[in-house]
Design a protein around this motif. Structure first.
Motif, PDB file in Angstrom:
ATOM      1  N   LEU B  66       0.846  -1.193   0.000  1.00 13.54           N
ATOM      2  CA  LEU B  66       0.000   0.000   0.000  1.00 13.54           C
ATOM      3  C   LEU B  66       0.883   1.245   0.000  1.00 13.54           C
ATOM      4  N   GLN B  70      -3.082   5.904  -1.202  1.00 14.43           N
ATOM      5  CA  GLN B  70      -3.711   4.937  -2.098  1.00 14.43           C
ATOM      6  C   GLN B  70      -4.766   4.174  -1.311  1.00 14.43           C
ATOM      7  N   PRO B  72      -7.219   0.933  -0.495  1.00 16.38           N
ATOM      8  CA  PRO B  72      -7.072  -0.516  -0.698  1.00 16.38           C
ATOM      9  C   PRO B  72      -7.729  -1.005  -1.983  1.00 16.38           C
ATOM     10  N   LEU B  75      -5.358  -0.423  -4.807  1.00 12.88           N
ATOM     11  CA  LEU B  75      -4.260  -1.390  -4.774  1.00 12.88           C
ATOM     12  C   LEU B  75      -4.720  -2.743  -5.292  1.00 12.88           C
TER      13      LEU B  75
END
Lengths: 159, 126
Positions: B66, B70, B72, B75
């Motif tokens: 991560l 950003q 989750p 990602l």
């Protein structure tokens, strides 16, 4: 200086083994924000110890770390890891991240992730001491060889 | 691209199998077993690999870390599967312990028989 390798190897090992050790600790410290972690850092730290044993010989290396010290730190790393896990009971249960309940920190910074940093350091101690101790034990075997001097090393090439 | 690396993993596995079956030196047998170990690790990591569509074109997946700022979900849309990587880390540790055990046994055999040749390690001695 009968033991160990040539002065070229010894001086090179003297120069770079400290940098290897620092890099191993760095890998473990930043394990929660970049690739790496306690195990990888511990292996790199133990590689510095292996370099010292290979370059300077076993008896010189034992002035820096002895097998009993390795056993002690090995057990201490496992114990500290258990302590970090048990401290989670203060905020709910086993392995609960109790530091993150106080302050989470900022994603991407060094002091974030709570107990993961502490756990990584415990794993670093355990893995580095365990590997260095295992390599010291393996290097001890050759010295105890009954007739190591007159043994002809034969590669088992299939003939 | 990943098909080529699957073939590479299989080739490494075959090379390790050849070393284990055909060689007589215990050190070479140990190295062959390690080659098989690493070939399997490589294949397990490849199982979690995937290509992602980013800005309209296909690219290789990012490492599952991560980054700052950003979410989750962002990602998960771009990263490769982290589960096989975590499992391979365990597998590497087990391989390390296995290596130490095999090397210790090899050293004991060398002390007893004075050779690494498996043809000469036959009779009870000492």
């Amino acid at each position: 200086m009968s033991e160990g390798m040539t002065p070229i190897v010894k001086n090179t090992a003297r120069l770079i083994s400290g940098f290897i050790a620092v890099f191993g600790i760095y890998i473990a410290l930043t394990g929660h924000i970049s690739p790496g972690g306690g195990f990888a850092g511990g292996v790199i730290l133990a590689a510095a110890a292996v370099l010292i044993v290979l370059a300077f010989g076993r008896s010189t290396a034992e002035r820096i770390f002895t097998p009993s010290q390795c056993h002690l730190w090995d057990a201490a790393g496992a114990g500290l890891f258990l302590v970090v896990a048990m401290l989670g009971y203060f905020s709910g249960g086993f392995f609960v991240n109790f530091i993150a309940h106080i302050s989470k920190g900022q994603v991407g910074k060094l002091f974030s992730g709570g107990t993961i940093l502490v756990s990584n350091l415990c794993i670093l101690i355990k893995v580095a001491a365990g590997l260095a101790g295992a390599f010291l034990a393996l290097s001890a075997f050759r010295r105890q060889g009954v007739d190591a001097a007159d043994i002809v090393v034969e590669g088992g090439q299939a003939a | 691209m990943s098909t080529g690396i699957y073939i590479l993993a299989f080739a490494v596995l075959l090379a390790g199998l050849y070393a284990m079956v055909a060689k007589k030196n215990i050190v070479k047998i140990i190295v062959g077993l390690l080659a098989i170990d690493y070939a399997l690790n490589l294949m397990l990591v490849l199982v979690g690999y995937r290509e992602v569509v980013r800005a309209g074109c296909r690219e290789s997946g990012l490492p599952p870390i991560l980054a700052e700022g950003q979410t989750p979900a962002q990602l998960a849309a771009m990263a490769v599967d982290p589960l096989p990587q975590a499992m391979v880390l365990t597998s590497i540790v087990i391989g390390l312990g296995l290596t130490a055990l095999m090397v210790a046994m090899g050293i004991r055999l060398y002390e007893r028989y004075g050779t690494f040749d498996t043809n000469r390690i036959r009779r009870l001695r000492g």
